[in-house]
Design a protein around this motif. Structure first.
Motif, mmCIF file in Angstrom:
data_model
loop_
_atom_site.group_PDB
_atom_site.id
_atom_site.type_symbol
_atom_site.label_atom_id
_atom_site.label_comp_id
_atom_site.label_asym_id
_atom_site.label_seq_id
_atom_site.Cartn_x
_atom_site.Cartn_y
_atom_site.Cartn_z
ATOM 1 N N ARG B 388 0.810 -1.218 0.000
ATOM 2 C CA ARG B 388 0.000 0.000 0.000
ATOM 3 C C ARG B 388 0.840 1.261 0.000
ATOM 4 O O ARG B 388 0.309 2.358 -0.112
ATOM 5 N N THR B 389 2.133 1.106 0.227
ATOM 6 C CA THR B 389 2.986 2.284 0.397
ATOM 7 C C THR B 389 4.208 2.185 -0.521
ATOM 8 O O THR B 389 4.470 1.147 -1.115
ATOM 9 N N PHE B 390 4.931 3.305 -0.595
ATOM 10 C CA PHE B 390 6.044 3.395 -1.521
ATOM 11 C C PHE B 390 7.237 2.560 -1.077
ATOM 12 O O PHE B 390 7.943 1.995 -1.885
ATOM 13 N N CYS B 391 7.484 2.479 0.225
ATOM 14 C CA CYS B 391 8.618 1.698 0.729
ATOM 15 C C CYS B 391 8.184 0.899 1.948
ATOM 16 O O CYS B 391 7.002 0.841 2.279
ATOM 17 N N ALA B 392 9.119 0.304 2.644
ATOM 18 C CA ALA B 392 8.802 -0.611 3.750
ATOM 19 C C ALA B 392 8.639 0.103 5.090
ATOM 20 O O ALA B 392 8.430 -0.558 6.106
ATOM 21 N N HIS B 393 8.702 1.453 5.104
ATOM 22 C CA HIS B 393 8.654 2.166 6.390
ATOM 23 C C HIS B 393 7.324 1.928 7.123
ATOM 24 O O HIS B 393 7.316 1.459 8.265
ATOM 25 N N ALA B 394 6.210 2.238 6.476
ATOM 26 C CA ALA B 394 4.916 2.083 7.152
ATOM 27 C C ALA B 394 4.570 0.610 7.405
ATOM 28 O O ALA B 394 4.108 0.277 8.500
ATOM 29 N N PRO B 395 4.792 -0.285 6.440
ATOM 30 C CA PRO B 395 4.552 -1.701 6.763
ATOM 31 C C PRO B 395 5.382 -2.163 7.969
ATOM 32 O O PRO B 395 4.878 -2.922 8.808
ATOM 33 N N GLY B 396 6.613 -1.694 8.078
ATOM 34 C CA GLY B 396 7.439 -2.024 9.245
ATOM 35 C C GLY B 396 6.822 -1.485 10.525
ATOM 36 O O GLY B 396 6.799 -2.160 11.554
ATOM 37 N N ALA B 397 6.291 -0.271 10.443
ATOM 38 C CA ALA B 397 5.662 0.350 11.614
ATOM 39 C C ALA B 397 4.438 -0.436 12.071
ATOM 40 O O ALA B 397 4.087 -0.434 13.257
ATOM 41 N N MET B 398 3.774 -1.101 11.119
ATOM 42 C CA MET B 398 2.558 -1.832 11.456
ATOM 43 C C MET B 398 2.834 -3.189 12.092
ATOM 44 O O MET B 398 1.944 -3.798 12.679
ATOM 45 N N GLU B 399 4.078 -3.676 11.977
ATOM 46 C CA GLU B 399 4.375 -5.008 12.514
ATOM 47 C C GLU B 399 4.209 -5.071 14.040
ATOM 48 O O GLU B 399 3.473 -5.929 14.537
ATOM 49 N N PRO B 400 4.857 -4.185 14.817
ATOM 50 C CA PRO B 400 4.616 -4.272 16.264
ATOM 51 C C PRO B 400 3.163 -3.955 16.628
ATOM 52 O O PRO B 400 2.636 -4.500 17.600
ATOM 53 N N LEU B 401 2.514 -3.101 15.838
ATOM 54 C CA LEU B 401 1.133 -2.724 16.163
ATOM 55 C C LEU B 401 0.171 -3.900 15.977
ATOM 56 O O LEU B 401 -0.650 -4.190 16.842
#
Lengths: 154, 424
Positions: B388-401
Motif C-alpha cells: 500500500r505504500t512506496f517503501c517498507a517504512h509504514a509496513p514495518g511500523a505496522m508489525e509491532p502494532l
C-alpha cells in the motif's frame, strides 16, 4: 557571505563526489559548525556555491534532525526518545531538564544556555538512557548523572 | 565456538591499527583474492556461503550482487555503498563493528567491490556515530598508505577509492534507495523499484548497498570457504550473528553467536534473564519494525526462516524486551511516535496514516480512548501494510502494532473501559 575558511572546507569536500550538490549535507554541517545554525542567508550562499536551487537545498536542510534552521542555545542536548531509552526512563530525564532549566523538549532556555531536542535511537541501547550534548555521547544516565553532566556545559 | 566478526574486538580498548590487523591475519583475503581468485570466484563463494543481508531484510547477498551488469561494456563507474546508517530503535550492533574493527569492514568492502566490479565506494555513516567516524577516517588513511585502497591495489590493475560520508540524522536514509537520494544531495526520499539500484543507482550508475555486518563477513568467507561459513549456523541459515538485548534484562549487551541460537538462550544465558522484580512479557526480536513474540516463542531459533515462521522477522537480531511492569500500550505509543516522526512524507498512507495511529495510541494511553479505536487501529495495520505504500517504512511500523493488538488485547480494552492506564 561564506567566510574563506567555510568556502575552503566546502570545496575540500567536493572531491569525494561526482556532482557538486552531493556535498550539500557536508556544506550545511560546515556552516553550522562555524555559526551554530543555518540562516536563510547562509542557505542562499551555500546554494550559490554548489550551483543548486535554494529551495532544493532547504528541502535537504529541513529534512534532517541534526541541521538547525533556527538559532540554538550555546549547547544542544539531544535526548534519545526511542524505545530502549524510554524503557530505561528517558521520560524522567526530560522531566528533570524541565525542572532544572525550565526548558521542555523542543525549546531553548531563557538564558540561551541549552536547546533540548529529541533524537531517535543513538545505538547505545545496552547503556540506556543516552543523550548527546554538542555531539558528545553520554550513557547510563539517571536524573543525578544528568545534572552532573549538564553542569559541565556552562 | 568461532567468533570471526568480533575476534579482534576488545571492549574498552582501541581497535587494532593496520599492523595489528595484518598480524592477526587481516588483509590476507584481499591478497589472496587479487592474486588467485577472479571476481566471479568471489561472487560464487558468497552465493554458496548462503550469506544473507544483516541490515534487516535478509536478502541473499550473492543474489543481490549477481544483478550487477557484468562485462567490459557494462556502465562505469560502478558503486559499492556500506550502509552504516544504523538507526533502527533497539539496534546497536554495527556501532561495535565500526568502532571495534574498522579494517575488517574496509577489507570486506575491497573484496565486495572486487566481486561486483565497483571502483568507487562510500561508507554512509550516521552523524551521531562520531567515534566510528574518527576510527574509520584513520583506518582508511592507513589502508591507503599501505596500498590496499587507491590506484593499482597491491600492484594489480584493480583500483578502489573509498570515501566516508557522514549523514545528518534521518531513519529513512537506511532504506537503500533513500540512501542513494541522500548521497546525491537530494531530499532522502525512496525511489521506485524497479529499476533496482544494481542497474540504476547512484548518479544513475550500477550500485550495490550492503549493511556493515554483511560486508564484515566477506573476508572470513574468502579465507575459510563457503562450506565453513554454512557450518557456523545451527540451522539451515549460515554464519554467526551479532545478537543483542535491551530492556529490563540483567545484562543488556551484544553477543556474536551461531546463527539460529534459540531466543531463550539469548535471553536467559547471555542477557542473564530479567532483572529482579520484573517478569518477561514479550519481545521485539530485531528492532522496532518487527512483530512482538511472546513466551510460547522462546524456543524458536533466531534465524531468518524460523522467526518468520512464528510471525515476526529476525530484522537486525537485536531484541527489545518488554517486562510486566511496563505498559504495552505506552510502548506502542513510543514506537509509533518514532515511525510517524521519521516518515519521509512522500506517500500519503505513511505521511497521514502514521500520525493518526500515533494520535489514537496517545488517546488510549491517556485514558481517552473509545471502543471503536481498536477497529480503527486494526484497519490501519491493513491500509499501511505491504503493497500500500512506496517503501517498507509504514509496513514495518505496522508489525509491532498488529501483533501488539493481538497479544495485548486485554490491556487495550482495560485502558478504554477504565479510562486510565492500569500501569500508572
Amino acid at each position: 557571505m561564506l567566510t574563506p575558511q567555510e568556502t575552503a572546507e566546502i570545496e575540500h569536500e567536493l572531491s569525494q563526489y561526482e556532482r557538486k550538490r552531493a556535498a550539500c549535507i557536508d556544506a550545511l554541517k560546515i556552516v553550522q559548525r562555524h555559526r551554530g545554525w543555518v540562516s536563510d542567508e547562509a542557505l542562499h550562499d551555500i546554494a550559490e556555491l554548489l550551483e543548486m536551487p535554494v529551495d532544493e537545498l532547504d528541502a535537504v536542510a529541513t529534512f534532517y534532525n541534526l541541521i538547525y534552521r533556527r538559532p540554538v542555545g550555546r549547547h544542544v542536548v539531544h535526548l534519545c526518545d526511542s524505545v530502549s531509552c524510554w524503557l530505561a526512563g528517558s521520560d524522567a530525564l526530560a522531566e528533570r531538564i524541565r525542572e532544572r532549566f525550565g526548558v521542555r523538549v523542543g525549546e531553548t532556555d531563557s538564558e540561551g544556555r541549552f536547546t533540548v531536542l529529541p533524537i531517535p535511537c543513538l545505538g547505545c541501547c545496552d547503556r540506556a538512557p543516552a543523550m548527546l550534548v554538542d555531539g558528545n555521547l553520554h550513557v547510563d544516565l539517571d536524573p543525578e548523572r544528568l545534572d552532573e553532566t549538564l553542569e559541565r556545559y556552562g | 565456538m568461532e567468533r570471526p566478526l568480533t575476534a579482534n574486538i576488545r571492549p574498552g580498548e582501541p581497535p587494532l591499527d593496520i599492523e595489528g590487523y595484518e598480524r592477526s591475519g587481516g588483509y590476507r583475503a584481499v591478497r589472496r583474492a587479487l592474486s588467485e581468485l577472479s571476481p566471479d570466484d568471489v561472487l560464487e563463494l558468497v552465493i554458496d556461503s548462503g550469506l544473507r543481508g544483516r541490515g534487516g531484510a535478509g536478502f541473499p547477498t550473492g543474489q543481490k550482487w549477481r544483478f550487477m551488469p557484468r562485462g567490459d561494456d557494462a556502465p562505469r563507474p560502478r558503486y559499492l555503498i556500506a550502509n552504516a546508517d544504523e538507526m533502527e530503535p533497539g539496534t546497536f550492533k554495527d556501532r561495535l563493528l565500526l568502532e571495534g574493527d574498522p579494517h575488517q569492514l574496509i577489507e570486506g568492502m575491497i573484496l565486495s567491490a572486487y566481486a561486483i566490479g565497483a571502483n568507487v565506494a562510500y561508507v554512509f555513516l550516521r552523524d551521531e556515530y562520531r567515534l566510528a567516524a574518527e576510527t574509520l577516517r584513520r583506518a582508511i588513511a592507513e589502508a591507503t598508505d599501505r596500498g590496499f585502497l587507491g590506484e593499482h591495489i597491491l600492484g594489480s590493475e584493480i583500483s578502489l577509492s573509498l570515501h566516508l560520508h557522514t549523514s545528518a540524522g534521518r531513519y529513512i536514509c537506511g532504506e537503500e534507495t533513500a540512501l542513494i537520494s541522500a548521497l546525491e544531495g537530494r531530499r532522502a526520499i525512496p525511489r521506485t523499484k524497479p529499476p533496482f539500484p544494481q542497474l540504476v543507482g547512484l548518479w544513475g550508475k550500477p550500485t550495490v548497498v550492503n549493511n556493515v555486518e554483511t560486508l564484515c563477513n566477506v573476508p572470513h568467507i574468502v579465507n575459510n570457504g563457503a562450506e565453513w561459513f554454512r557450518s557456523l549456523g545451527l540451522t539451515s541459515d549460515s554464519g554467526t550473528k551479532l545478537y543483542g538485548a535491551s530492556g529490563k534484562v540483567k545484562r543488556p549487551g551484544l553477543w556474536e553467536l551461531p546463527m539460529g541460537t534459540p531466543i531463550r538462550e539469548l535471553l536467559e544465558e547471555h542477557a542473564g534473564g530479567m532483572r529482579d522484580g520484573y517478569r518477561f512479557r514479550a519481545l521485539l526480536p530485531g528492532g522496532a519494525s518487527t512483530d512482538f513474540l511472546v513466551e510460547e516463542h522462546l524456543d524458536t531459533p533466531m534465524d531468518f526462516e524460523s522467526i518468520q515462521k512464528v510471525g515476526s522477522r529476525l530484522g537486525t537480531g537485536t531484541m527489545i524486551v518488554l517486562d510486566d511492569k511496563t505498559c504495552p500500550v505506552a510502548m506502542l505509543h513510543n514506537l509509533e511516535h518514532f515511525f510517524a516522526q521519521e516518515s519521509c512524507g512522500w506517500c500519503t498512507p505513511c505521511r497521514d496514516g502514521l500520525p493518526y495511529v500515533e494520535h489514537l495510541l496517545a488517546a488510549i494511553d491517556a485514558g481517552d480512548g473509545r471502543p471503536r479505536d481498536l477497529a480503527l487501529l486494526e484497519m490501519h495495520t491493513r491500509h499501511l501494510g505491504p503493497g500500500r505504500t512506496f517503501c517498507a517504512h509504514a509496513p514495518g511500523a505496522m508489525e509491532p502494532l498488529q501483533s501488539g493488538l493481538r497479544y495485548f488485547r486485554d490491556d487495550f480494552e482495560r485502558h478504554i473501559a477504565e479510562r486510565r492506564c492500569p500501569y500508572r
